[in-house]
Design a protein around this motif. Sequence first.
Motif, short mmCIF file in Angstrom:
data_model
loop_
_atom_site.label_atom_id
_atom_site.label_comp_id
_atom_site.label_asym_id
_atom_site.label_seq_id
_atom_site.Cartn_x
_atom_site.Cartn_y
_atom_site.Cartn_z
N UNK A 34 1.05 -1.18 0.14
CA UNK A 34 -0.41 0.10 0.03
C UNK A 34 0.95 1.30 -0.31
N UNK A 35 0.85 2.32 -0.87
CA UNK A 35 1.46 3.05 -1.03
C UNK A 35 0.77 4.86 -1.00
N UNK A 36 1.48 5.05 0.65
CA UNK A 36 0.62 6.11 1.46
C UNK A 36 1.30 7.53 1.00
N UNK A 37 0.18 8.51 0.89
CA UNK A 37 0.59 9.87 0.02
C UNK A 37 0.96 10.98 0.76
N UNK A 38 2.42 11.86 1.23
CA UNK A 38 2.86 12.64 1.35
C UNK A 38 3.49 14.15 1.03
N UNK A 61 6.79 17.19 6.66
CA UNK A 61 6.13 15.94 5.77
C UNK A 61 4.94 16.06 6.76
N UNK A 62 3.81 16.14 6.00
CA UNK A 62 2.21 16.31 5.67
C UNK A 62 1.63 14.64 5.47
N UNK A 63 1.02 14.63 6.02
CA UNK A 63 -0.06 13.24 6.01
C UNK A 63 -0.73 13.76 4.63
N UNK A 65 -3.24 12.45 3.53
CA UNK A 65 -4.87 12.22 3.63
C UNK A 65 -5.34 12.82 4.75
N UNK A 66 -4.67 12.78 5.93
CA UNK A 66 -5.56 13.63 6.98
C UNK A 66 -5.01 14.89 7.62
N UNK A 67 -3.72 15.48 6.68
CA UNK A 67 -3.11 16.90 6.38
C UNK A 67 -2.59 16.96 8.20
N UNK A 68 -1.92 15.95 8.97
CA UNK A 68 -1.65 15.28 10.04
C UNK A 68 0.18 15.82 9.35
N UNK A 69 0.90 16.91 10.55
CA UNK A 69 2.16 17.49 9.88
C UNK A 69 2.95 16.82 10.83
N UNK A 70 4.45 16.73 10.61
CA UNK A 70 5.86 16.56 11.53
C UNK A 70 6.87 16.77 10.68
N UNK A 91 -4.32 11.56 -1.95
CA UNK A 91 -4.60 12.20 -1.71
C UNK A 91 -6.19 13.09 -1.40
N UNK A 92 -6.04 13.39 -0.20
CA UNK A 92 -7.40 14.08 0.55
C UNK A 92 -7.38 15.42 0.56
N UNK A 93 -6.02 16.01 0.90
CA UNK A 93 -5.68 17.73 1.60
C UNK A 93 -5.45 18.17 0.03
N UNK A 94 -6.43 19.45 0.02
CA UNK A 94 -6.10 20.44 -1.25
C UNK A 94 -4.42 20.63 -0.84
#
Length: 164
Positions: A34-38, A61-63, A65-70, A91-94
Motif C-alpha cells: 500500500x502506497x500512502x501519500x505525503x 512532512x504532511x500526511x 490524507x488526514x493533514x497531519x504534519x511532522x 491524497x485528500x488534502x488540497x
Amino acid sequence: MLIKTIEETYTSDQVVRMLEEKDGAINIVKIDEVYYPYTKQIYSIKFNGIMGKFDKQIMCNIDSVYGKPAIGQGKPKFVEREIDHTIAIAPQVSEYDMENIGHDYVMKVYLGKMKLLHTPNILIINTENFHKLFYLTQCKDVDNIDYFILVDSIDGNFSILNYN
C-alpha cells in the motif's frame, strides 16, 4: 501510475522474516503493498537584523490524507516507480490546505523551540509529493480469525489492526 517514493529498506520477504522472529507461530496469509501519500515541504525561516543568526531551513512532512504534519529528519532518497493505481491511496488534502498546515506547524514548532516572540519570515521554498510504502499483512490467529499488521517499509515499525 508513476509515483515518487522513498527507497524502502524492507522487502516483503524481510517483513515475513521479521514477523516470524517476533512470533514463531504467526500464520501469515498474504502481504499487500500500500502506497500512502505525503507532501514534503522545505521552509526558509529568516529573521531581520541581529536575529539573522537564527535563520535556518526546516523540512515538514504532511500526511496527505488526514493533514497531519511532522518535522522531517534527514534527506530521503526518492525513486520513481510504476505501480498499479489500485495500491496507491489518493491524497485528500488540497494543496492550499497543505501550505497552511505546513506554515502554521513550522511556525509553532520553531517559535516554541526558540522561545522567541519575534515572528520570522517563513517562506516555502520547495514542495514534493511522494508516497511511502507500507505492507498490509493479513494473518490468522489460533481460532482462524483474520487480523492485520501494517508494517512501515522504512523503519520496520508495525501496528496490529482490527484485532479484538
